[in-house]
Each structure stands twice: as C-alpha cells, then as structure tokens.
Design a protein around this motif. Structure first.
Motif, PDB file in Angstrom:
ATOM      1  N   TYR A  47       0.817  -1.222   0.000  1.00  0.00           N
ATOM      2  CA  TYR A  47       0.000   0.000   0.000  1.00  0.00           C
ATOM      3  C   TYR A  47       0.852   1.274   0.000  1.00  0.00           C
ATOM      4  O   TYR A  47       0.471   2.289   0.570  1.00  0.00           O
ATOM      5  CB  TYR A  47      -0.975   0.030   1.186  1.00  0.00           C
ATOM      6  N   GLY A  48       2.018   1.228  -0.605  1.00  0.00           N
ATOM      7  CA  GLY A  48       2.894   2.399  -0.688  1.00  0.00           C
ATOM      8  C   GLY A  48       3.723   2.654   0.557  1.00  0.00           C
ATOM      9  O   GLY A  48       4.396   3.676   0.657  1.00  0.00           O
ATOM     10  N   LEU A  49       3.684   1.744   1.511  1.00  0.00           N
ATOM     11  CA  LEU A  49       4.457   1.899   2.750  1.00  0.00           C
ATOM     12  C   LEU A  49       5.814   1.237   2.581  1.00  0.00           C
ATOM     13  O   LEU A  49       6.029   0.088   2.961  1.00  0.00           O
ATOM     14  CB  LEU A  49       3.700   1.285   3.933  1.00  0.00           C
ATOM     15  N   THR A  50       6.757   2.016   1.998  1.00  0.00           N
ATOM     16  CA  THR A  50       8.109   1.508   1.767  1.00  0.00           C
ATOM     17  C   THR A  50       9.121   2.405   2.481  1.00  0.00           C
ATOM     18  O   THR A  50       8.833   3.562   2.789  1.00  0.00           O
ATOM     19  CB  THR A  50       8.450   1.483   0.268  1.00  0.00           C
ATOM     20  N   ILE A  51      10.284   1.861   2.721  1.00  0.00           N
ATOM     21  CA  ILE A  51      11.376   2.632   3.318  1.00  0.00           C
ATOM     22  C   ILE A  51      11.697   3.834   2.443  1.00  0.00           C
ATOM     23  O   ILE A  51      11.877   4.949   2.939  1.00  0.00           O
ATOM     24  CB  ILE A  51      12.629   1.735   3.502  1.00  0.00           C
ATOM     25  N   GLN A  52      11.736   3.615   1.116  1.00  0.00           N
ATOM     26  CA  GLN A  52      12.095   4.687   0.186  1.00  0.00           C
ATOM     27  C   GLN A  52      11.055   5.820   0.256  1.00  0.00           C
ATOM     28  O   GLN A  52      11.416   6.997   0.326  1.00  0.00           O
ATOM     29  CB  GLN A  52      12.204   4.146  -1.240  1.00  0.00           C
ATOM     30  N   THR A  53       9.783   5.502   0.238  1.00  0.00           N
ATOM     31  CA  THR A  53       8.724   6.524   0.301  1.00  0.00           C
ATOM     32  C   THR A  53       8.778   7.268   1.625  1.00  0.00           C
ATOM     33  O   THR A  53       8.621   8.497   1.671  1.00  0.00           O
ATOM     34  CB  THR A  53       7.336   5.866   0.116  1.00  0.00           C
ATOM     35  N   TYR A  54       8.981   6.526   2.694  1.00  0.00           N
ATOM     36  CA  TYR A  54       9.072   7.128   4.032  1.00  0.00           C
ATOM     37  C   TYR A  54      10.272   8.076   4.108  1.00  0.00           C
ATOM     38  O   TYR A  54      10.153   9.209   4.590  1.00  0.00           O
ATOM     39  CB  TYR A  54       9.183   6.003   5.066  1.00  0.00           C
ATOM     40  N   ALA A  55      11.408   7.660   3.595  1.00  0.00           N
ATOM     41  CA  ALA A  55      12.620   8.491   3.600  1.00  0.00           C
ATOM     42  C   ALA A  55      12.416   9.753   2.764  1.00  0.00           C
ATOM     43  O   ALA A  55      12.886  10.844   3.139  1.00  0.00           O
ATOM     44  CB  ALA A  55      13.814   7.692   3.090  1.00  0.00           C
ATOM     45  N   GLN A  56      11.709   9.630   1.631  1.00  0.00           N
ATOM     46  CA  GLN A  56      11.441  10.809   0.791  1.00  0.00           C
ATOM     47  C   GLN A  56      10.558  11.819   1.526  1.00  0.00           C
ATOM     48  O   GLN A  56      10.789  13.024   1.446  1.00  0.00           O
ATOM     49  CB  GLN A  56      10.782  10.386  -0.529  1.00  0.00           C
ATOM     50  N   LEU A  57       9.555  11.343   2.235  1.00  0.00           N
ATOM     51  CA  LEU A  57       8.681  12.247   2.981  1.00  0.00           C
ATOM     52  C   LEU A  57       9.430  12.901   4.148  1.00  0.00           C
ATOM     53  O   LEU A  57       9.237  14.097   4.420  1.00  0.00           O
ATOM     54  CB  LEU A  57       7.435  11.511   3.476  1.00  0.00           C
ATOM     55  N   ILE A  58      10.293  12.164   4.775  1.00  0.00           N
ATOM     56  CA  ILE A  58      11.122  12.733   5.852  1.00  0.00           C
ATOM     57  C   ILE A  58      11.993  13.853   5.287  1.00  0.00           C
ATOM     58  O   ILE A  58      12.092  14.935   5.870  1.00  0.00           O
ATOM     59  CB  ILE A  58      11.978  11.636   6.526  1.00  0.00           C
ATOM     60  N   GLU A  59      12.613  13.600   4.138  1.00  0.00           N
ATOM     61  CA  GLU A  59      13.476  14.605   3.504  1.00  0.00           C
ATOM     62  C   GLU A  59      12.671  15.838   3.079  1.00  0.00           C
ATOM     63  O   GLU A  59      13.105  16.978   3.269  1.00  0.00           O
ATOM     64  CB  GLU A  59      14.217  14.009   2.306  1.00  0.00           C
ATOM     65  N   ALA A  60      11.469  15.624   2.527  1.00  0.00           N
ATOM     66  CA  ALA A  60      10.616  16.750   2.122  1.00  0.00           C
ATOM     67  C   ALA A  60      10.227  17.597   3.342  1.00  0.00           C
ATOM     68  O   ALA A  60      10.207  18.831   3.279  1.00  0.00           O
ATOM     69  CB  ALA A  60       9.370  16.237   1.403  1.00  0.00           C
ATOM     70  N   THR A  61       9.951  16.940   4.454  1.00  0.00           N
ATOM     71  CA  THR A  61       9.610  17.648   5.694  1.00  0.00           C
ATOM     72  C   THR A  61      10.807  18.439   6.205  1.00  0.00           C
ATOM     73  O   THR A  61      10.668  19.598   6.625  1.00  0.00           O
ATOM     74  CB  THR A  61       9.116  16.654   6.769  1.00  0.00           C
ATOM     75  N   ARG A  62      11.996  17.837   6.161  1.00  0.00           N
ATOM     76  CA  ARG A  62      13.207  18.530   6.596  1.00  0.00           C
ATOM     77  C   ARG A  62      13.455  19.773   5.752  1.00  0.00           C
ATOM     78  O   ARG A  62      13.754  20.851   6.272  1.00  0.00           O
ATOM     79  CB  ARG A  62      14.418  17.595   6.545  1.00  0.00           C
TER      80      ARG A  62
END
Length: 138
Positions: A32-47
């Motif tokens: 369902y789109g819950l991947t390490i890569q997607t999570y890391a991208q969202l963390i970076e976008a937030t930073r």
C-alpha cells in the motif's frame, strides 16, 4: 507574537523510526505504498520544508530590524529638517508652518471649569447612583 524558528518533534521521531525500520530490512515494503524509500522521501521533504520555513523566519526578523532602523533614521532626519527650517526661517514663519511645524502663538490650554466642578462634586458627594450632580461650593 513574533514568529520563531522551530524544530519538529514529528521529524525527529520519524528519523529515529526510519533507522529502526532499516534495521529490520533496508528495502522493507509493507504494501500500500508503505516503503522505506517513500518514508525516507517524505522525511526529507519535511526537513527541507522546515529548513525553508526557518530561513524565511530568520530573514523576516532581519527585515523587521532593517525597517525599524530606517524608520528611526527617517524620524530623526524629519525632526532635523523641521529644526533646520525653524533655524533658517523662524518658528513663527509661513515656511515653518508649511514644513509641518506648529506656531507657538495661538497655543493656549483651555480648561473646562464645569468638568472640574462635576468631578469634585462626584468625589465629595460619594457615589452618583441617582445621576443627579449637585455642585459643591468650596
């Protein structure tokens, strides 16, 4: 209320969680789109968004100080300009008046004896619940 630079508890928590998830599997895919890569991208976008926000706030503080400093300099020069006109033409001149100065001639303070009498009457008679004011003669 001035704006303040900020940190993000959610970002800190997500970074710790990402490290923990990577310890399970570097390429973890929970579906369902819950991947390490997607999570890391969202963390970076937030930073990046947080860094951008803090830079803007910092620049805003600098801009506010610059405006305040230039306003102070402008006020001081405005006063000096008026004083220069007063020195050159006099305080009772048309030029001084045109420059925004006010003549000392017609300045008199007017007092209202009725107001003073009413205030003293109210104080001496106590409360004024009946709204009838009787003058007190001293």
């Amino acid at each position: 209320m001035p704006l303040k630079t900020r940190g993000s508890a959610a970002l800190d928590k997500a970074q710790r969680r990402l490290a923990n998830l990577k310890s399970i599997d570097e390429n973890l895919d929970l579906g369902y789109g819950l991947t390490i890569q997607t999570y890391a991208q969202l963390i970076e976008a937030t930073r990046i968004a947080l860094d951008t926000h803090n830079t803007i706030v910092s620049n805003l503080h600098e801009s506010v100080k610059t405006v305040a400093d230039t306003e102070k300099a402008l006020s001081e020069m405005s006063e000096r300009m008026l004083m220069g006109v007063a020195t050159r033409f006099g305080r009772s001149s048309k030029q001084y008046s045109k420059a925004g100065g006010s003549s000392r001639k017609g300045k008199t303070t007017t007092s209202h004896p009725d107001a003073a009498m009413t205030d003293s009457a109210t104080l001496q008679n106590g409360s004024n619940n009946g709204n009838v004011q009787q003058p007190v003669l001293n």
